[in-house]
Every structure is written in C-alpha cells, then in structure tokens.
Design a protein around this motif. Sequence first.
Motif, mmCIF file in Angstrom:
data_model
loop_
_atom_site.group_PDB
_atom_site.id
_atom_site.type_symbol
_atom_site.label_atom_id
_atom_site.label_comp_id
_atom_site.label_asym_id
_atom_site.label_seq_id
_atom_site.Cartn_x
_atom_site.Cartn_y
_atom_site.Cartn_z
ATOM 1 N N LEU A 108 34.289 41.838 26.616
ATOM 2 C CA LEU A 108 34.934 42.880 27.414
ATOM 3 C C LEU A 108 36.377 43.028 26.955
ATOM 4 C CD1 LEU A 108 33.640 41.849 30.957
ATOM 5 C CD2 LEU A 108 32.486 43.174 29.197
ATOM 6 N N VAL A 109 36.744 44.243 26.611
ATOM 7 C CA VAL A 109 38.096 44.520 26.135
ATOM 8 C C VAL A 109 38.584 45.825 26.752
ATOM 9 C CG1 VAL A 109 37.803 43.321 23.921
ATOM 10 C CG2 VAL A 109 37.171 45.729 24.108
ATOM 11 N N GLY A 110 39.872 46.087 26.605
ATOM 12 C CA GLY A 110 40.441 47.379 26.985
ATOM 13 C C GLY A 110 40.101 47.833 28.384
ATOM 14 N N GLU A 111 39.428 48.968 28.493
ATOM 15 C CA GLU A 111 39.161 49.593 29.788
ATOM 16 C C GLU A 111 38.166 48.815 30.649
ATOM 17 O OE1 GLU A 111 38.004 53.603 29.216
ATOM 18 O OE2 GLU A 111 39.936 54.234 28.392
ATOM 19 N N SER A 112 37.478 47.840 30.067
ATOM 20 C CA SER A 112 36.555 47.033 30.866
ATOM 21 C C SER A 112 37.270 45.886 31.571
ATOM 22 C CB SER A 112 35.429 46.484 29.989
ATOM 23 O OG SER A 112 35.944 45.729 28.925
ATOM 24 N N LEU A 113 38.572 45.712 31.316
ATOM 25 C CA LEU A 113 39.371 44.665 31.962
ATOM 26 C C LEU A 113 40.322 45.287 32.983
ATOM 27 C CD1 LEU A 113 40.291 42.497 28.841
ATOM 28 C CD2 LEU A 113 38.576 41.978 30.585
ATOM 29 N N PRO A 114 40.664 44.534 34.024
ATOM 30 C CA PRO A 114 41.599 45.060 35.034
ATOM 31 C C PRO A 114 42.940 45.445 34.412
ATOM 32 C CG PRO A 114 40.533 43.059 35.819
ATOM 33 C CD PRO A 114 40.168 43.191 34.368
ATOM 34 N N ILE B 114 31.102 37.758 38.279
ATOM 35 C CA ILE B 114 32.246 38.205 37.485
ATOM 36 C C ILE B 114 32.137 39.697 37.180
ATOM 37 C CG2 ILE B 114 33.346 38.024 35.207
ATOM 38 C CD1 ILE B 114 32.854 35.032 35.336
ATOM 39 N N ARG B 115 30.928 40.144 36.804
ATOM 40 C CA ARG B 115 30.736 41.569 36.516
ATOM 41 C C ARG B 115 31.021 42.418 37.749
ATOM 42 N NH1 ARG B 115 26.907 44.156 33.769
ATOM 43 N NH2 ARG B 115 27.188 43.935 31.536
ATOM 44 N N ASN B 116 30.516 41.976 38.899
ATOM 45 C CA ASN B 116 30.732 42.729 40.144
ATOM 46 C C ASN B 116 32.200 42.727 40.552
ATOM 47 O OD1 ASN B 116 28.019 43.374 40.406
ATOM 48 N ND2 ASN B 116 27.553 41.551 41.616
ATOM 49 N N SER B 117 32.875 41.616 40.303
ATOM 50 C CA SER B 117 34.301 41.532 40.623
ATOM 51 C C SER B 117 35.099 42.515 39.790
ATOM 52 C CB SER B 117 34.816 40.104 40.392
ATOM 53 O OG SER B 117 34.186 39.194 41.274
ATOM 54 N N LEU B 118 34.723 42.680 38.526
ATOM 55 C CA LEU B 118 35.400 43.651 37.665
ATOM 56 C C LEU B 118 35.167 45.067 38.159
ATOM 57 C CD1 LEU B 118 34.649 42.147 34.134
ATOM 58 C CD2 LEU B 118 36.829 42.131 35.349
ATOM 59 N N GLU B 119 33.946 45.323 38.646
ATOM 60 C CA GLU B 119 33.641 46.644 39.196
ATOM 61 C C GLU B 119 34.558 46.976 40.368
ATOM 62 O OE1 GLU B 119 31.569 48.920 38.225
ATOM 63 O OE2 GLU B 119 30.266 47.921 36.781
ATOM 64 N N LYS B 120 34.863 45.962 41.185
ATOM 65 C CA LYS B 120 35.695 46.193 42.365
ATOM 66 C C LYS B 120 37.148 46.498 42.007
ATOM 67 C CE LYS B 120 32.820 43.447 45.487
ATOM 68 N NZ LYS B 120 32.710 42.246 46.349
ATOM 69 N N THR B 121 37.542 46.161 40.778
ATOM 70 C CA THR B 121 38.904 46.487 40.348
ATOM 71 C C THR B 121 38.964 47.897 39.761
ATOM 72 O OG1 THR B 121 38.644 45.665 38.079
ATOM 73 C CG2 THR B 121 39.279 44.058 39.773
ATOM 74 N N GLY B 122 37.800 48.569 39.749
ATOM 75 C CA GLY B 122 37.748 49.909 39.175
ATOM 76 C C GLY B 122 37.404 49.916 37.708
ATOM 77 N N ARG B 123 37.097 48.723 37.166
ATOM 78 C CA ARG B 123 36.721 48.617 35.767
ATOM 79 C C ARG B 123 35.215 48.406 35.653
ATOM 80 N NH1 ARG B 123 41.101 50.016 32.461
ATOM 81 N NH2 ARG B 123 42.930 49.750 33.751
ATOM 82 N N SER B 124 34.682 48.529 34.450
ATOM 83 C CA SER B 124 33.238 48.416 34.275
ATOM 84 C C SER B 124 32.912 47.545 33.083
ATOM 85 C CB SER B 124 32.602 49.793 34.073
ATOM 86 O OG SER B 124 31.239 49.661 33.738
ATOM 87 N N ALA B 125 32.018 46.572 33.312
ATOM 88 C CA ALA B 125 31.555 45.736 32.207
ATOM 89 C C ALA B 125 30.745 46.539 31.202
ATOM 90 C CB ALA B 125 30.720 44.580 32.747
#
Length: 409
Positions: free
Chosen positions: A264-270, A392-403
């Motif tokens: 996961l890089v760039g836009e997939s990270l918070p 972890i994937r779901n937590s990233l989703e909650k930040t507005g990012r997507s795995a």
Amino acid sequence: MNYQDSLKILEKLQGEASPFLSLEKVKKLLEALGNPHKKFNVIHVAGTNGKGSVVSKTARALRVSGYKVGSFISPHIECIRERVRVNDEYISEEDFARYFSFIHGRALQGKVAVSFFEMLFTLASVAFSDKQVKFACVEVGLGGRLDATNLVDPMLCIITNVSLDHQRILGNTVEEIAREKAGIIKEKVPVIAGSNLPKSIIAQVAKEKKSPLKIINVDNLEFTEANSILAIDALDFIAKKHPISADSYLAARTFSLPCRFEVLVGESLPEGSKVKALILDGAHNYDGLASLIFSAKKHFPEEKLYFLGNFSKLKERPEMLDLLKPHFEHFFILDYPHPRLMPAKETLEYFPQNKSSLVSASEEELLKVLLTEDLEGGVLISCGSFFFQSWIRNSLEKTGRSANASKAY
C-alpha cells in the motif's frame, strides 16, 4: 435458514475444531448429497505456503480463457464467502444460505457431525456443481492426506513447497510433513511440484501411484514469482486438452490476492503518513517470513523496515522471532484480540525493550504508528497472521483511504 443463521452455526463449528483428522464423516455427507465434488474438473493444490495464490492465479487465468471456474481457498480476509467463488465472484448470501441449509439438513438427517472446514468444502462442492463450473481450483486446508478436499478426483495435483508448520498435527520434520502433503497424489494423475521440498519423498509417492511428476526449479525466487510459475505450468498441462488463451498466461503472472505481499502506497495510506509503504502479508511460519523479508529487501533495498503484528500460539515462536530481529528497526506488537494469537505482552518479551512497543487494536493507534516521525521514509510490514489483516484494511477505509489502491510487485 438465512445467511446470518448459517454464520452462527459455522461459528459454533469453528469453536469445536478438533486436531484429529478423518475423511469418514465428510465422505458420508458428500455421498448423501450425490457426490457433488466429482462433477467438475479439479486442480488440487497443497503446500505449506502459496497454495491459495496458485489456486487463485490458475482460476483467474482459466476464467480469462472463457471457462466457468470455481475456486475454494482459505482463510478469508474480509468475508467468509471469499472462500467460495465462481468466476472470481463470491457466491451470494442467498446462495450461501440456500446451500448451507440444504447441507445442514442432510447432515442432521444422517446424523453426520462435520467440522467447520468440512462444511465449507462441502458447500463449495455443492455450489460448483449447481453452477455447473467447468473447472474448480481447490486449496487443501491442512496437510493433504486426511484433508476433506482429498476426496476430489483431480485432473492435476500441485504441491507448492514444504516447510515446518502445524507440526502438532502433520509431524515434527519436513519429511513427515511432505508425506502428508504427498497424500493428495492420486493414481496416474499428473503432479507438478516446486523444488523447495523433499524431492525424494514426493518422487517416491508419485512412483508408487504411477503418477507423472514434474518438479519445477523455483529456488531463490520470491514466493509471488514461484507461485506464478507453478500456475503457468498448470496452464500448460490443461492446454493439452482445453484451449488456453495467451492472455491467460499474463493473468496467471500478474493476479494477486489481498494480503499476499500487498503493498500500500500513496493514496491507499492515510494523509500525513510518514512511511513510504505499508505491506500486508499473511506470513506466519519460518519460510513464509524469510520469503517476506527477502521480497521486502529486494523491492525496498535502501529503506528501513518496521514490524507490525503478532503470532499464533501454535507456531515455532523463538525461531521465527529470532529470524526477524536483525532486519527490523522497531517492532510494534499488535494487541489484537483473537483466541489463536499469543498474548501481545508475551510476544513483547522476545524483543529488546528499546526496539519494541505495544500497540492496541484501534484505528487511533494504527494511525499514530503510520504518522510516527521516526518512521519517515521507511516500510511498515504487517505480518504474523491473517487474523488481523482485515482489521487493518477496514481501519484504512475509515480514514477515507482504500487498500484497493495497492501496488503490485
């Protein structure tokens, strides 16, 4: 019975899991259902690591060639229906509940008590038969010889590799484990095997079964590359009787599952993350972790590595943890609640105090790690188990990012 009812019964079955394997009960259940597992062409895949990837790569490739394809894998990351797919799509909740209700009824009628995994394999068999798939790519759950999937009549068997894992059930040496995995080899059915296994044992069983054996040299390759090569060789075999398109070979090489060296890089990270990349990987045994470190250092040779995760109570803990120590700058031990994970405080004791810290399983704590200034430009690797990768994937989703914005390597 609806989908949620099915999940409740499966949850209960999972809690009743037994380490003692036998084929008798699931065989009886499948017979009562008309042997649905014998109504399609099966590519059967065993191995310590990579079998789910080989199954999924092969299934995707066959789909690209226009065939209707089922795939059965484990474990699931987000949803139990991930395990049973037709043409790359999870079966629907309605179909899942319908198949489960049918199977559960027959099991009760015949007084057959099967396990969580046996029930799911039976459900997959019924689904694939009902959907009239041409091929089914089937992953062994544990070992091979006494695994429920070993009731299939395959057109091809694949053994990816063999290393120490699940010793309590499969044996204490690589040779003992290899014999269990070689148990999937059927009379006169061709076998493809990677080279990272006890070749003499696989060859002996293949000879006894009069099964043509091809061992492919995958020494010193990343797992992802080795898995692709095995899937491509499977396509070569299938192409002898069924047309395979050129695009299928590309699909076998490029397709990957979530949490198998998923970068996961760039836009997939918070926003504001200090790390250059976050790698999600289910590596949970010695060879899996060694391959993960090898791949990370190959793709990020100059970056510092940081660990995030925990391990199952059943693994060979000291050896694996000693493997990790020289390669990581800091160890963030995840205090994720799961009955099969070690207590995080116990894991923490294996590492130097100045290079390790406890991280609670909350979105706030995960974000705090990713925003840590000391990790600037480094690579954070989440591994040790599949259990917490979904979180972890779901937590990233909650930040507005997507795995889903992960980068393929």
